[in-house]
Motif scaffolding. Structure first.
Motif, PDB file in Angstrom:
ATOM      1  N   ARG A  77      39.998 -24.143  -9.596  1.00  0.00           N
ATOM      2  CA  ARG A  77      40.523 -23.682 -10.878  1.00  0.00           C
ATOM      3  C   ARG A  77      39.693 -24.267 -12.007  1.00  0.00           C
ATOM      4  NH1 ARG A  77      46.800 -24.927  -9.464  1.00  0.00           N
ATOM      5  NH2 ARG A  77      47.361 -22.878  -8.665  1.00  0.00           N
ATOM      6  N   TRP A  78      39.352 -23.420 -12.945  1.00  0.00           N
ATOM      7  CA  TRP A  78      38.646 -23.796 -14.164  1.00  0.00           C
ATOM      8  C   TRP A  78      37.177 -24.133 -13.917  1.00  0.00           C
ATOM      9  CZ3 TRP A  78      41.847 -21.857 -17.252  1.00  0.00           C
ATOM     10  CH2 TRP A  78      41.674 -21.983 -18.630  1.00  0.00           C
ATOM     11  N   LEU A 130      48.765 -22.010 -25.924  1.00  0.00           N
ATOM     12  CA  LEU A 130      48.405 -23.400 -26.195  1.00  0.00           C
ATOM     13  C   LEU A 130      49.669 -24.246 -26.298  1.00  0.00           C
ATOM     14  CD1 LEU A 130      45.630 -22.682 -28.812  1.00  0.00           C
ATOM     15  CD2 LEU A 130      45.288 -23.649 -26.548  1.00  0.00           C
ATOM     16  N   ASN A 131      49.579 -25.464 -25.784  1.00  0.00           N
ATOM     17  CA  ASN A 131      50.708 -26.384 -25.838  1.00  0.00           C
ATOM     18  C   ASN A 131      50.963 -26.789 -27.294  1.00  0.00           C
ATOM     19  OD1 ASN A 131      52.480 -28.516 -25.647  1.00  0.00           O
ATOM     20  ND2 ASN A 131      51.476 -29.444 -23.887  1.00  0.00           N
ATOM     21  N   LEU A 191      50.369 -30.687 -28.538  1.00  0.00           N
ATOM     22  CA  LEU A 191      49.124 -31.447 -28.374  1.00  0.00           C
ATOM     23  C   LEU A 191      48.048 -30.888 -29.306  1.00  0.00           C
ATOM     24  CD1 LEU A 191      48.805 -31.817 -24.486  1.00  0.00           C
ATOM     25  CD2 LEU A 191      49.890 -33.358 -26.104  1.00  0.00           C
ATOM     26  N   GLU A 211      42.791 -32.562 -27.531  1.00  0.00           N
ATOM     27  CA  GLU A 211      43.379 -33.085 -26.297  1.00  0.00           C
ATOM     28  C   GLU A 211      43.485 -32.000 -25.231  1.00  0.00           C
ATOM     29  OE1 GLU A 211      46.952 -35.331 -26.890  1.00  0.00           O
ATOM     30  OE2 GLU A 211      47.058 -35.836 -24.760  1.00  0.00           O
ATOM     31  N   GLN A 212      43.732 -30.752 -25.678  1.00  0.00           N
ATOM     32  CA  GLN A 212      43.866 -29.668 -24.707  1.00  0.00           C
ATOM     33  C   GLN A 212      42.515 -29.229 -24.147  1.00  0.00           C
ATOM     34  OE1 GLN A 212      46.976 -26.781 -25.384  1.00  0.00           O
ATOM     35  NE2 GLN A 212      47.424 -27.711 -27.344  1.00  0.00           N
ATOM     36  N   LEU A 213      41.438 -29.428 -24.935  1.00  0.00           N
ATOM     37  CA  LEU A 213      40.105 -29.137 -24.404  1.00  0.00           C
ATOM     38  C   LEU A 213      39.691 -30.240 -23.436  1.00  0.00           C
ATOM     39  CD1 LEU A 213      38.278 -28.013 -27.666  1.00  0.00           C
ATOM     40  CD2 LEU A 213      38.742 -26.591 -25.684  1.00  0.00           C
ATOM     41  N   ASP A 268      41.613 -32.392 -21.740  1.00  0.00           N
ATOM     42  CA  ASP A 268      42.348 -32.637 -20.489  1.00  0.00           C
ATOM     43  C   ASP A 268      41.836 -31.760 -19.345  1.00  0.00           C
ATOM     44  OD1 ASP A 268      43.637 -30.225 -20.997  1.00  0.00           O
ATOM     45  OD2 ASP A 268      45.629 -31.089 -21.229  1.00  0.00           O
ATOM     46  N   ALA A 269      41.315 -30.569 -19.680  1.00  0.00           N
ATOM     47  CA  ALA A 269      40.728 -29.735 -18.635  1.00  0.00           C
ATOM     48  C   ALA A 269      39.488 -30.419 -18.045  1.00  0.00           C
ATOM     49  CB  ALA A 269      40.357 -28.360 -19.199  1.00  0.00           C
ATOM     50  N   ALA A 272      40.564 -33.465 -15.966  1.00  0.00           N
ATOM     51  CA  ALA A 272      41.209 -33.105 -14.701  1.00  0.00           C
ATOM     52  C   ALA A 272      40.162 -32.839 -13.626  1.00  0.00           C
ATOM     53  CB  ALA A 272      42.096 -31.881 -14.894  1.00  0.00           C
ATOM     54  N   HIS A 273      38.935 -32.543 -14.055  1.00  0.00           N
ATOM     55  CA  HIS A 273      37.896 -32.254 -13.069  1.00  0.00           C
ATOM     56  C   HIS A 273      36.825 -33.331 -13.044  1.00  0.00           C
ATOM     57  CE1 HIS A 273      39.720 -28.503 -12.013  1.00  0.00           C
ATOM     58  NE2 HIS A 273      39.918 -28.281 -13.295  1.00  0.00           N
ATOM     59  N   VAL A 275      41.107 -20.695 -26.935  1.00  0.00           N
ATOM     60  CA  VAL A 275      41.416 -20.455 -25.522  1.00  0.00           C
ATOM     61  C   VAL A 275      40.150 -20.058 -24.762  1.00  0.00           C
ATOM     62  CG1 VAL A 275      42.761 -19.034 -23.947  1.00  0.00           C
ATOM     63  CG2 VAL A 275      43.807 -19.869 -26.020  1.00  0.00           C
ATOM     64  N   MET A 329      38.040 -23.108 -24.275  1.00  0.00           N
ATOM     65  CA  MET A 329      38.650 -23.895 -23.216  1.00  0.00           C
ATOM     66  C   MET A 329      38.254 -23.357 -21.846  1.00  0.00           C
ATOM     67  SD  MET A 329      42.695 -24.529 -23.146  1.00  0.00           S
ATOM     68  CE  MET A 329      42.868 -25.194 -24.749  1.00  0.00           C
TER      69      MET A 329
END
Lengths: 340, 327
Positions: free
Chosen positions: A89-90, A104-105, A108, A112-114, A116-117, A120-121, A161, A164
């Motif tokens: 994913r991603w 979008l959350n 946040l 932070e939303q850019l 965290d992706a 996560a990887h 988005v 992201m």
């Protein structure tokens, strides 16, 4: 023709409901070639969004994938463990939703939303610089990084988005109605931006939309979905040609009457003046789809065989398939025999 | 910041109206506190004594604006008059003591109930149809369906009377003197345990169900699906994406409950003979102790306003959308 980067075979997705299983995506096969834009078009409720989302396995209950395979660069996503698919994913395949609504959350900040992706990887170093480059890439000012989603316009949110989705350089970008909530000017800007990025980065796009004229303009290939099935698929040029005749079935065509109707339900700005026709009736209930061809109750060209036998996707031209008895090579009325 | 100042201004205005109303209400009623006290002595007091009493309590026959001015001035000095039933203790001392006990029991019960209930709601909502989600909501709803005083008396009977695990009444043992020692604090906790437990038990279900349904709503949003598509860890997804957003409506209900706690701990305090505001109120009504009642009203109103102001600040901190653009 290059080999497909994403190869969907016989994929079925069911929704579990109190009244039983509903086959929302029914035995769908689809190929996405490296670097192409493939449009997936259909009416509301035909299963196109469900199909797109099932590819990354982000559908929650009550949806279940009941069969088929999704090969991404040689690996079957449907057979992966939860941990394995999180790695894909991603990184290899990302998805873009209607950012203007609530993709979008809200609590946040954009940065932070850019970030965290990326985190996560396993990206740890220089994530803030990478976030800055990402917003540069989609032509947004850097101040959006410290903003909350509600402080941005719909177009800006959609760009966020997209930025992201491109964070980890995926090979495949799924876009689920990416511009539906935006006005046409912003929509064109965003799609131009996307074309530019695609040329730079070389990812393939599966574009899901109900807007056929938009698809004709932006896609390399188009697949038409009706009641959970793909009924026609081919290069965009063969759809355009079909649409330019004054009578929908006159020149005849490779095509499925439903796809023709879709084309003629939009007024054209160029070419001869024609009346835009609405298709009568509504899409069938997926609880009890009609037997035979699922389109037959609404089809102006319906024949007896349509009510009993489900047509298969057959070759119509170069690289073009359709599922309709009307244009079946063996059918008594062959396409070439139709008066012009 | 500007937003917060605006809110604080609003609370100041509300407090002013409450204080004014508190001044007007007793004056619209027939009779006065001195008259009530006089009547209790059934003619054994002379009219001169009544006059002296009126002066001591602070009742004057001056024009209404003068009375109002004196009232505001006394209030600013923390002077609420003299209690009649606990004559001659000043009302302010009586009310402060009660407030302390109420905040201890009702406040900790509210916070414990909120934290545990919300945490359970997050778990139940995240794993819809899981063990927690199938067992807890019906059992907590069952417990919550009992009238609170019945539940409290039942538990007091079992734990306090039959098994003697906890003391039966009061905030601390009869012989103990309030002091800051380990023994005394332990004694206070032993006395507060059962009242707190009963309130937590009765309110847990509400917090849990509220949080659960907020979670379920958030699980259907696009940003959660997008977060999942991003390959985020379950922990981050459940906490930063789901719970963080689902918390907002629950914090608002927390603010509303803070208000009810002070007035609504009446049943708890009566059942456990706990000397908080609710218990004082019942006593004050029974003995027609107007100054104490008036003091309690003011105290409760101000406490509710303060609690709501706190929640406003908290909401501003956790929900960026409630901040103004220039924040």
């Amino acid at each position: 023709m290059s080999d497909p980067v994403l190869d969907v075979k016989h994929l079925s997705v069911d929704y579990v409901s109190a009244k039983g299983l509903v086959h929302v995506v029914d035995d769908v096969s689809l190929e996405l070639r490296r670097g192409e834009v493939h449009g997936l078009v259909g009416e509301s409720g035909c299963g196109k969004s469900t199909l797109a989302r099932s590819l990354l396995r982000v559908l929650g209950p009550p949806a279940i994938v009941s069969g088929g395979s999704v090969m991404l660069e040689g690996k079957d996503l449907m057979k992966m463990s939860a941990h394995e698919i999180d790695q894909v994913r991603w990184v290899r395949m990302a998805i873009v939703f209607q950012g203007a609504i609530d993709a979008l959350n809200p609590v946040l900040r954009i940065q932070e939303q850019l970030v965290d992706a990326l985190m996560a990887h396993g990206v740890r170093d220089g994530v803030e610089d990478r976030a800055k480059k990402l917003v540069d890439r989609v032509s947004l000012p850097r101040r959006v990084l410290t903003a909350f989603p509600h402080e941005l316009s719909g177009g800006m949110r959609q760009r966020v988005v997209i930025a992201m989705a491109l964070a980890l350089g995926p090979q495949v970008l799924l876009m689920d109605e990416p511009t539906t909530a935006l006005d046409v000017v912003v929509q064109a800007e965003i799609l131009d931006e996307l074309d530019r990025l695609r040329k730079d980065m070389g990812f393939a796009v599966l574009l899901v939309s109900h807007d056929l004229p938009l698809m004709l303009e932006r896609c390399d290939r188009i697949s038409v979905m009706y009641a959970g099935r793909i009924i026609e698929s081919g290069p965009v040029a063969s759809f355009r040609d079909g649409g330019s005749s004054s009578h929908p079935y006159a020149k005849h065509l490779l095509g499925h009457p439903y796809a023709q109707h879709l084309l003629h339900s939009f007024p054209r700005l160029d070419g001869p003046r024609t009346i835009a026709r609405a298709l009568e009736g509504s899409p069938p209930s997926l609880f009890s789809p009609p037997p035979g061809c699922r389109f037959h109750p609404r089809c102006p060209m319906v024949m007896p065989i349509c009510k009993v036998e489900q047509p298969k996707l057959t070759q119509r031209g170069v690289d073009h398939v359709a599922a309709c008895h009307l244009a079946q090579p063996a059918a008594e009325e062959s396409p070439a025999a139709l008066p012009s | 910041m500007k937003f917060l100042l605006k809110r604080l201004g609003f609370y100041g205005l509300a407090a002013f109206f409450a204080v004014t109303l508190n001044f007007l209400l007793p004056r619209l009623m027939p009779g006065d506190a001195a008259g009530a006290l006089f009547a209790r002595f059934q003619g054994r007091l002379s009219p001169e004594a009544l006059d002296a009493l009126r002066r001591a309590i602070g009742i004057s026959d001056g024009p209404i604006y003068e009375q109002y001015w004196h009232y505001l001035r006394d209030l600013a000095h923390g002077d609420f008059g003299i209690s009649i039933s606990q004559f001659p203790a000043p009302v302010i001392d009586v009310v402060w003591t009660g407030l302390g006990w109420t905040v201890l029991v009702a406040g900790s019960a509210l916070l414990i109930g909120f934290v545990i209930g919300t945490a359970l709601g997050v778990l139940a909502g995240w794993r819809r149809g899981g063990v927690i989600d199938s067992v807890l909501p019906p059992s907590l709803a069952f417990i919550g369906a009992f009238p609170y005083f019945w539940l409290a008396m039942g538990l007091l009977f079992l734990f306090g009377f039959e098994w003697r695990w906890v003391p039966l009444r009061h905030a601390y043992s009869d012989g103990a003197t309030p002091e800051f020692t380990f023994t005394f604090i332990a004694d206070v906790i032993r006395h507060a345990a059962l009242p707190v437990f009963t309130v937590v038990l009765a309110t847990l279900g509400g917090w849990m169900m509220g949080m659960r349904s907020a979670m379920v709503a958030v699980l259907g949003t696009e940003y959660l699906a997008l977060g999942r598509a991003k390959g985020l860890s379950t922990l981050r997804l459940a906490w930063k994406y789901a719970a963080r957003n689902a918390l907002l409506p629950n914090v608002t209900s927390l603010g509303m409950s803070l208000g009810f706690v002070l007035g609504g701990s009446l049943l708890t305090e009566v059942v456990f003979s706990y000397p908080g505001l609710g218990f004082l109120m019942v006593q004050a009504v029974r003995s027609q102790d107007f100054p104490v009642m008036q003091g309690l009203f003011i105290m409760i109103t101000l406490a509710v306003l303060t609690a709501n102001a706190l929640v406003d600040v908290l909401t501003t901190l956790i929900d960026p959308r409630t901040r103004s653009r220039e924040a």
